[in-house]
Scaffold this motif. Structure first.
Motif, PDB file in Angstrom:
ATOM      1  N   ASN A  15     -26.108 -98.150 -47.573  1.00  0.00           N
ATOM      2  CA  ASN A  15     -26.061 -97.048 -45.491  1.00  0.00           C
ATOM      3  C   ASN A  15     -24.433 -97.431 -45.447  1.00  0.00           C
ATOM      4  O   ASN A  15     -24.339 -98.356 -44.884  1.00  0.00           O
ATOM      5  CB  ASN A  15     -27.085 -98.857 -44.918  1.00  0.00           C
ATOM      6  CG  ASN A  15     -28.289 -98.948 -45.329  1.00  0.00           C
ATOM      7  OD1 ASN A  15     -29.159 -97.971 -44.747  1.00  0.00           O
ATOM      8  ND2 ASN A  15     -28.864-100.477 -45.519  1.00  0.00           N
ATOM      9  N   PRO A  16     -23.919 -96.671 -46.173  1.00  0.00           N
ATOM     10  CA  PRO A  16     -22.486 -96.644 -45.621  1.00  0.00           C
ATOM     11  C   PRO A  16     -21.850 -95.520 -44.930  1.00  0.00           C
ATOM     12  O   PRO A  16     -23.071 -94.737 -44.210  1.00  0.00           O
ATOM     13  CB  PRO A  16     -22.288 -95.316 -46.833  1.00  0.00           C
ATOM     14  CG  PRO A  16     -23.107 -94.004 -47.311  1.00  0.00           C
ATOM     15  CD  PRO A  16     -24.734 -95.207 -47.056  1.00  0.00           C
ATOM     16  N   GLU A  17     -21.303 -96.403 -44.574  1.00  0.00           N
ATOM     17  CA  GLU A  17     -20.693 -95.701 -42.923  1.00  0.00           C
ATOM     18  C   GLU A  17     -19.585 -94.307 -42.994  1.00  0.00           C
ATOM     19  O   GLU A  17     -19.842 -93.556 -41.843  1.00  0.00           O
ATOM     20  CB  GLU A  17     -19.526 -97.030 -41.897  1.00  0.00           C
ATOM     21  CG  GLU A  17     -19.052 -96.732 -40.696  1.00  0.00           C
ATOM     22  CD  GLU A  17     -20.321 -97.165 -39.796  1.00  0.00           C
ATOM     23  OE1 GLU A  17     -19.702 -96.294 -38.458  1.00  0.00           O
ATOM     24  OE2 GLU A  17     -21.065 -97.692 -40.197  1.00  0.00           O
ATOM     25  N   ALA A  18     -19.098 -94.476 -43.896  1.00  0.00           N
ATOM     26  CA  ALA A  18     -18.650 -93.468 -44.723  1.00  0.00           C
ATOM     27  C   ALA A  18     -18.276 -93.460 -45.664  1.00  0.00           C
ATOM     28  O   ALA A  18     -18.745 -93.979 -46.782  1.00  0.00           O
ATOM     29  CB  ALA A  18     -17.391 -92.463 -44.426  1.00  0.00           C
ATOM     30  N   VAL A  19     -18.938 -91.629 -46.714  1.00  0.00           N
ATOM     31  CA  VAL A  19     -18.624 -91.139 -48.148  1.00  0.00           C
ATOM     32  C   VAL A  19     -17.546 -90.100 -48.453  1.00  0.00           C
ATOM     33  O   VAL A  19     -17.632 -89.586 -47.645  1.00  0.00           O
ATOM     34  CB  VAL A  19     -19.936 -90.957 -48.264  1.00  0.00           C
ATOM     35  CG1 VAL A  19     -19.926 -90.208 -49.958  1.00  0.00           C
ATOM     36  CG2 VAL A  19     -21.183 -91.491 -47.872  1.00  0.00           C
ATOM     37  N   PHE A  20     -17.088 -90.921 -48.993  1.00  0.00           N
ATOM     38  CA  PHE A  20     -15.784 -89.825 -50.061  1.00  0.00           C
ATOM     39  C   PHE A  20     -16.102 -89.250 -51.294  1.00  0.00           C
ATOM     40  O   PHE A  20     -16.511 -90.369 -52.385  1.00  0.00           O
ATOM     41  CB  PHE A  20     -14.572 -91.152 -49.780  1.00  0.00           C
ATOM     42  CG  PHE A  20     -13.796 -91.388 -48.615  1.00  0.00           C
ATOM     43  CD1 PHE A  20     -13.701 -90.993 -47.314  1.00  0.00           C
ATOM     44  CD2 PHE A  20     -14.445 -92.827 -48.230  1.00  0.00           C
ATOM     45  CE1 PHE A  20     -13.606 -91.636 -46.393  1.00  0.00           C
ATOM     46  CE2 PHE A  20     -13.852 -93.960 -47.135  1.00  0.00           C
ATOM     47  CZ  PHE A  20     -13.440 -92.834 -46.367  1.00  0.00           C
ATOM     48  N   ILE A  21     -15.529 -88.239 -51.572  1.00  0.00           N
ATOM     49  CA  ILE A  21     -15.983 -88.038 -53.219  1.00  0.00           C
ATOM     50  C   ILE A  21     -14.990 -87.626 -53.237  1.00  0.00           C
ATOM     51  O   ILE A  21     -13.805 -86.702 -52.654  1.00  0.00           O
ATOM     52  CB  ILE A  21     -16.663 -87.060 -52.660  1.00  0.00           C
ATOM     53  CG1 ILE A  21     -18.303 -86.455 -51.602  1.00  0.00           C
ATOM     54  CG2 ILE A  21     -16.929 -86.273 -54.214  1.00  0.00           C
ATOM     55  CD1 ILE A  21     -19.223 -85.420 -51.644  1.00  0.00           C
ATOM     56  N   THR A  22     -14.372 -88.067 -54.880  1.00  0.00           N
ATOM     57  CA  THR A  22     -12.553 -87.388 -54.913  1.00  0.00           C
ATOM     58  C   THR A  22     -12.294 -86.714 -56.195  1.00  0.00           C
ATOM     59  O   THR A  22     -11.632 -87.640 -56.997  1.00  0.00           O
ATOM     60  CB  THR A  22     -11.887 -89.301 -55.546  1.00  0.00           C
ATOM     61  OG1 THR A  22     -12.372 -90.020 -56.327  1.00  0.00           O
ATOM     62  CG2 THR A  22     -11.480 -90.353 -53.829  1.00  0.00           C
ATOM     63  N   GLY A  23     -12.995 -85.591 -56.162  1.00  0.00           N
ATOM     64  CA  GLY A  23     -12.999 -84.809 -56.736  1.00  0.00           C
ATOM     65  C   GLY A  23     -13.592 -84.412 -57.600  1.00  0.00           C
ATOM     66  O   GLY A  23     -14.625 -85.375 -58.379  1.00  0.00           O
ATOM     67  N   ASP A  24     -13.812 -83.091 -59.038  1.00  0.00           N
ATOM     68  CA  ASP A  24     -14.688 -83.146 -59.494  1.00  0.00           C
ATOM     69  C   ASP A  24     -16.557 -83.616 -59.510  1.00  0.00           C
ATOM     70  O   ASP A  24     -16.956 -83.882 -60.305  1.00  0.00           O
ATOM     71  CB  ASP A  24     -14.554 -83.165 -61.509  1.00  0.00           C
ATOM     72  CG  ASP A  24     -12.966 -83.395 -61.866  1.00  0.00           C
ATOM     73  OD1 ASP A  24     -13.160 -82.268 -60.944  1.00  0.00           O
ATOM     74  OD2 ASP A  24     -13.297 -83.534 -62.543  1.00  0.00           O
ATOM     75  N   LEU A  25     -16.751 -82.855 -58.137  1.00  0.00           N
ATOM     76  CA  LEU A  25     -18.006 -82.675 -57.599  1.00  0.00           C
ATOM     77  C   LEU A  25     -18.763 -81.938 -58.939  1.00  0.00           C
ATOM     78  O   LEU A  25     -19.937 -82.049 -59.148  1.00  0.00           O
ATOM     79  CB  LEU A  25     -18.115 -81.813 -56.267  1.00  0.00           C
ATOM     80  CG  LEU A  25     -19.812 -81.915 -55.647  1.00  0.00           C
ATOM     81  CD1 LEU A  25     -20.734 -83.585 -55.565  1.00  0.00           C
ATOM     82  CD2 LEU A  25     -19.525 -81.348 -54.737  1.00  0.00           C
ATOM     83  N   PHE A  26     -18.582 -80.903 -59.366  1.00  0.00           N
ATOM     84  CA  PHE A  26     -18.876 -79.448 -60.032  1.00  0.00           C
ATOM     85  C   PHE A  26     -17.625 -79.334 -61.507  1.00  0.00           C
ATOM     86  O   PHE A  26     -16.553 -80.283 -61.351  1.00  0.00           O
ATOM     87  CB  PHE A  26     -18.598 -78.372 -59.244  1.00  0.00           C
ATOM     88  CG  PHE A  26     -18.761 -77.788 -58.222  1.00  0.00           C
ATOM     89  CD1 PHE A  26     -20.281 -77.961 -58.399  1.00  0.00           C
ATOM     90  CD2 PHE A  26     -18.189 -78.456 -56.985  1.00  0.00           C
ATOM     91  CE1 PHE A  26     -21.103 -78.237 -56.881  1.00  0.00           C
ATOM     92  CE2 PHE A  26     -19.312 -78.380 -55.593  1.00  0.00           C
ATOM     93  CZ  PHE A  26     -20.017 -77.447 -55.365  1.00  0.00           C
ATOM     94  N   ASP A  27     -18.405 -79.318 -62.511  1.00  0.00           N
ATOM     95  CA  ASP A  27     -18.135 -79.481 -63.782  1.00  0.00           C
ATOM     96  C   ASP A  27     -16.799 -78.381 -63.585  1.00  0.00           C
ATOM     97  O   ASP A  27     -16.279 -78.626 -65.331  1.00  0.00           O
ATOM     98  CB  ASP A  27     -19.639 -79.246 -64.587  1.00  0.00           C
ATOM     99  CG  ASP A  27     -18.903 -79.546 -66.270  1.00  0.00           C
ATOM    100  OD1 ASP A  27     -18.281 -81.139 -65.912  1.00  0.00           O
ATOM    101  OD2 ASP A  27     -19.458 -79.578 -67.188  1.00  0.00           O
ATOM    102  N   GLY A  28     -17.256 -76.510 -63.406  1.00  0.00           N
ATOM    103  CA  GLY A  28     -15.816 -75.726 -63.845  1.00  0.00           C
ATOM    104  C   GLY A  28     -16.554 -75.026 -64.085  1.00  0.00           C
ATOM    105  O   GLY A  28     -16.497 -74.022 -63.858  1.00  0.00           O
TER     106      GLY A  28
END
Length: 369
Positions: free
Chosen positions: A180-193
């Motif tokens: 139940n997050p208030e916010a979500v942070f994605i700190t890079g490399d969501l994709f492998d390239g």
């Protein structure tokens, strides 16, 4: 492109060294193989070139066959590391046995070597595909009441591509939603390239509910895929892309700074040039790599969220990674009003294994200081 070429060349040299070292270890541990030295060398040479070829192929063509070939060859890289470790264990045991005038039976050596490699590899696969929630509590000076006691989630290094795909991503986001997050942070490399078809990504993101938003900053592998391509992939998602940008959400400054290949990159200048940035107001920085930490402190950032290290991914590389990144291998680090969290990463790069610890979903409870 130059950075990618350097990385590929360095990895290839290290990989070749690993295969040659494994050849010497196998010959030393199993004398019977001395009669098959050339055959063993040819087999290892074939496996070495398979890793190279599959890596090149997956960048050119995405499909079930190329993904399977890449998975198997990458898996082999993990096995090499584990075999190398078990070989060292046996060499140490043999030296200890010789010191006490005791001889290790060849049958026992075989059991230790092959069973140890299998168990270590099986553990690595489990830890790579079944991430764990790691919880931290972070106090931020003058944090607005609307953020106090709220749970936010950080993920990093998902590496969506030929190995981590729909099923893995679906399980990951469901696990995040349970927090139940208030916010979500994605700190890079969501994709492998690697170039692939990613239309399915937005379908899962739409299902992720975070009242104060989902925020993303670029990592190095995202940039390998291409800045514009990533932006285009995520354009129909609920994600707010923070590409060297800042937003203010309920009194909290959220800044995303792109990964930089420039060794002389000035993180402090990148933060301070954000229009409206106020050192006196609470802030969270999304910056993929845990470097230039002193510059983030000087800019009076309250909480920096990073990833990139994978905690080495495979033992014993976690110790090397920690040394290279100035001690910031993984975990929570505090220095007066400044806090840094280095996420171990939730996906994998290269070998689909994690023997230095499980993939991480970071749960952060924000507190007002």
């Amino acid at each position: 492109m130059i950075q990618l070429l350097i990385s590929f060349t360095t990895s290839s040299i290290a990989l070749l060294f690993g295969h040659v070292s494994l050849w010497f270890i196998l010959i030393k541990l199993f004398p019977v193989l001395e009669n098959f030295q050339v055959i063993l060398a040819l087999v290892l040479l074939f496996l070495f070139f398979s890793v190279i070829i599959s890596s090149l192929l997956i960048h050119k063509k995405d499909g079930p066959w190329s993904r399977s070939y890449y998975f198997l060859s990458s898996f082999w890289v993990g096995i090499i590391v584990n075999m190398f470790l078990m070989g060292l264990v046996i060499i140490i045991l043999k030296e200890l046995a010789a010191a006490f005038a005791f001889s290790l039976p060849l049958s026992l050596i075989k059991i230790i070597f092959f069973a140890g490699t299998f168990l270590l590899s099986a553990l690595g696969v489990y830890q790579a595909f079944v991430p764990k929630v790691f919880s931290y509590e972070v106090a931020i000076k003058d944090l607005p009441e609307s953020w106090h006691n709220k749970t936010v989630v950080q993920i990093s290094d998902v590496h969506l591509g030929p190995i981590h795909r729909q099923k893995f991503f679906n399980r990951l986001l469901k696990k995040i939603q349970q927090l139940n997050p208030e916010a979500v942070f994605i700190t890079g490399d969501l994709f492998d390239g690697m170039k692939s078809e990613f239309s399915w990504v937005n379908n899962f993101f739409v299902e992720l509910k975070a009242p104060k938003g989902i925020y993303y900053s670029f990592g190095n592998h995202d940039l390998y895929l291409g800045f514009n391509r990533v932006v285009n992939i995520l354009k129909d998602s609920p994600i707010t892309i923070l590409a060297d940008k800042m937003v203010v959400v309920d009194g909290l400054q959220i800044i995303g700074i792109n990964f930089s290949f420039d060794k002389n990159f000035d993180l402090q200048a990148a933060i301070l040039k954000q229009v409206g940035y106020d050192r006196q107001l609470p802030s969270i920085l999304l910056f993929h790599e845990p470097r230039h930490v002193s510059l983030a402190k000087e800019a009076e950032i309250d909480l920096q969220l990073s990833g990139h290290t994978h905690n080495g991914q495979l033992f014993p590389f976690n110790y090397i990674v920690k040394l290279v990144h100035g001690g910031y291998g993984h975990g929570l680090f505090k220095d007066q009003d400044f806090s840094l969290i280095v996420n171990r990463g939730v996906g994998t790069w290269g070998p689909p294994m994690r023997t230095s610890g499980r993939g991480e979903i970071t749960k952060i409870i924000l507190k007002k200081k």
